[in-house]
Design an enzyme around this catalytic site. Structure first.
Site, PDB file in Angstrom:
ATOM      1  N   LYS A   1      69.693  63.099  41.579  1.00 34.30           N
ATOM      2  CA  LYS A   1      69.782  62.297  39.800  1.00 34.30           C
ATOM      3  C   LYS A   1      71.191  61.933  39.094  1.00 34.30           C
ATOM      4  CE  LYS A   1      71.109  67.122  37.313  1.00 34.30           C
ATOM      5  NZ  LYS A   1      70.901  68.277  36.764  1.00 34.30           N
TER       6      LYS A   1
ATOM      7  N   TYR B   1      98.962  47.801  25.153  1.00 36.89           N
ATOM      8  CA  TYR B   1      98.450  47.251  24.548  1.00 36.89           C
ATOM      9  C   TYR B   1      99.658  48.429  23.300  1.00 36.89           C
ATOM     10  CZ  TYR B   1      94.803  44.461  25.011  1.00 36.89           C
ATOM     11  OH  TYR B   1      94.238  43.085  26.054  1.00 36.89           O
TER      12      TYR B   1
ATOM     13  N   ASP C   1      90.457  46.340  31.641  1.00 36.50           N
ATOM     14  CA  ASP C   1      90.005  45.980  33.185  1.00 36.50           C
ATOM     15  C   ASP C   1      91.136  45.989  34.334  1.00 36.50           C
ATOM     16  OD1 ASP C   1      87.352  44.419  32.313  1.00 36.50           O
ATOM     17  OD2 ASP C   1      88.715  43.472  30.860  1.00 36.50           O
TER      18      ASP C   1
HETATM   19  C1  LIG Z   1      71.159  68.756  37.860  1.00 35.61           C
HETATM   20  C2  LIG Z   1      70.030  70.005  37.965  1.00 35.61           C
HETATM   21  C3  LIG Z   1      70.794  70.931  39.464  1.00 35.61           C
HETATM   22  C4  LIG Z   1      71.553  70.847  39.913  1.00 35.61           C
HETATM   23  O1  LIG Z   1      73.366  71.574  39.865  1.00 35.61           O
HETATM   24  P1  LIG Z   1      74.433  71.741  40.321  1.00 35.61           P
HETATM   25  O2  LIG Z   1      75.089  72.907  39.487  1.00 35.61           O
HETATM   26  O3  LIG Z   1      74.985  70.603  40.659  1.00 35.61           O
HETATM   27  O4  LIG Z   1      73.862  72.140  41.371  1.00 35.61           O
HETATM   28  C5  LIG Z   1      69.522  71.916  39.334  1.00 35.61           C
HETATM   29  N1  LIG Z   1      69.026  72.453  39.078  1.00 35.61           N
HETATM   30  C6  LIG Z   1      67.893  71.561  37.787  1.00 35.61           C
HETATM   31  C7  LIG Z   1      66.949  72.327  36.943  1.00 35.61           C
HETATM   32  C8  LIG Z   1      69.273  70.716  37.173  1.00 35.61           C
HETATM   33  O5  LIG Z   1      68.595  69.989  35.970  1.00 35.61           O
END
Ligand SMILES: *Cc1c(COP(=O)(O)O)cnc(C)c1O
Length: 373
Positions: A41, A269, A317
């Site tokens: 993801k 800045y 940048d």
């Molecule tokens: C993101 C997620 C994971 C992965 O978690 P990690 O700690 O990165 O292994 C597993 N299960 C669900 C439901 C998630 O949302």
């Protein structure tokens, strides 16, 4: 295939062999026949979803997990075969597309299932579902055995739907204290006992639980995220890792300008940094629009195998670094990664930014091209 050319020297470098090795090490560590669901993801935690998915599948992962329908479609466009599971809540309107594209959805509420069922009519394949149990995360999922039975029966009695899995998610698997974790396990086990026929894939463990909790919690599959990328879920897990993790993410650029300034000259800045002596300043073409946010001011980068601090405010940048001497234009700058015996880790950035390592590669924006070793 033509590879895109990038003219700015700033890039993230992803070590796909490290990712493969992390998956292989996990596979060896798990009980036999436990499947690995590679969590890709959020563009594979900022590492690049397609390249990471390919590496994970090669190393033995059998399922790819994402958070959203759009992420799932992006993966499906590149991979015809593997199972893809959407962990989050999908809109009901996505159900027919999911069936067509063989994308597995999370079933988290009975009325969602009933609405989705009404949209499924002439798809060639049934929509596959994994039921989500909220055993103590308070996010999505059903929270009682009664609700579970209703949901289970709705799925069983609906044409065009097939129950393929059931899962839960732990809130505290990365902590030493096990009170809440044990309660979650108990509730999940109670739920499993309620359903007449167990589906193909029972899964509960994220990275932390896979690595440090009781092996029976691996069930049929584990969801492997953060440590696929070579990072530990927490300092507690880091202290008891069953195998070493290989980090995969580096962030590099080059000096594009080097100049000498006089004692008292300001930099950046607000003119907040004032040279304490005559000194050398280098300019790096990376800034907060790349995810090097202003709070990273003062963070050290690696040049010529040594640590040197970012000085002045980080611009959108560009940012400036204090140099001990003149360096050539084009001198390599490592913001995250290693040079010789020294390294700047994602964990070091996370500490500086008072956050968790998960967040760091995610905040490096898409302007920074991901390139692969
Ligand atoms: C993101 C997620 C994971 C992965 O978690 P990690 O700690 O990165 O292994 C597993 N299960 C669900 C439901 C998630 O949302």
């Amino acid at each position: 295939m033509k590879t895109q050319q990038f003219f700015r020297p700033t890039k993230a470098i992803i070590d796909l062999q490290a990712i493969q090795q992390n998956v292989k090490n996990l596979k060896e560590f798990l009980r036999p026949n436990v499947q690995i669901i590679a969590v890709v993801k959020a563009n594979a935690y900022g590492h690049g979803d397609v390249a990471v998915a390919r590496a994970a599948l090669k190393a033995g992962a059998t399922v790819l997990a994402v958070a959203t329908p759009d992420e799932a479609l992006h993966i499906r466009a590149h991979f015809e075969e593997p199972d893809i599971l959407i962990l989050g809540a999908s809109p009901v309107s996505f159900a027919p597309y999911a069936a067509q594209q063989r994308i597995i959805l999370t079933a988290f509420a009975d009325d969602w299932i009933q609405q989705a069922a009404s949209l499924l009519v002439d798809e060639a394949l049934p929509l596959r579902l994994h039921i989500k149990i909220d055993s103590g995360m308070g996010r999505i999922g059903i929270r009682s055995e009664q609700e579970l039975l209703e949901l289970y029966q709705t799925i069983q009695s609906t044409d065009h739907m097939e129950l393929d899995g059931i899962f839960t998610h732990f809130a505290t698997a990365d902590e030493e204290d096990t009170l809440h974790f044990d309660q979650q396990v108990q509730f999940f086990e109670k739920c499993l006992a309620v359903i007449p026929n167990k589906p193909r894939l029972v899964h509960a463990s994220n990275t932390a639980a896979s690595l440090v909790k009781d092996p029976h919690l691996q069930y049929d599959a584990v969801r492997f995220g953060i440590s696929m990328y070579g990072l530990s879920p927490s300092s507690y897990v880091k202290s008891i890792l069953p195998f070493p993790l290989l980090p995969a993410f580096s962030l590099e650029s080059e000096l594009v300008h080097v100049k000498q300034i006089k004692s008292g000259d300001p930099v950046g800045y607000g003119a907040t940094y004032v040279a304490p002596t005559d000194m050398w300043i280098g300019t790096i073409p990376i800034g907060y629009a790349d995810g090097v946010i202003r709070k990273l001011g003062g963070q050290e980068v690696l040049i010529d195998g040594q640590r040197m601090p970012i000085v002045g405010r980080i611009c959108m940048d560009q940012c400036m670094v204090a140099l001990p001497k003149a360096y050539d234009i084009g001198e390599k700058v490592t913001l995250i990664g290693r040079q010789g015996n020294t390294g700047v880790s994602i964990d070091e950035w996370a500490t500086k930014l008072e956050t968790i390592n998960y967040e760091i590669p995610c905040i490096i924006t898409t302007r920074v091209p991901r390139t692969y070793l």
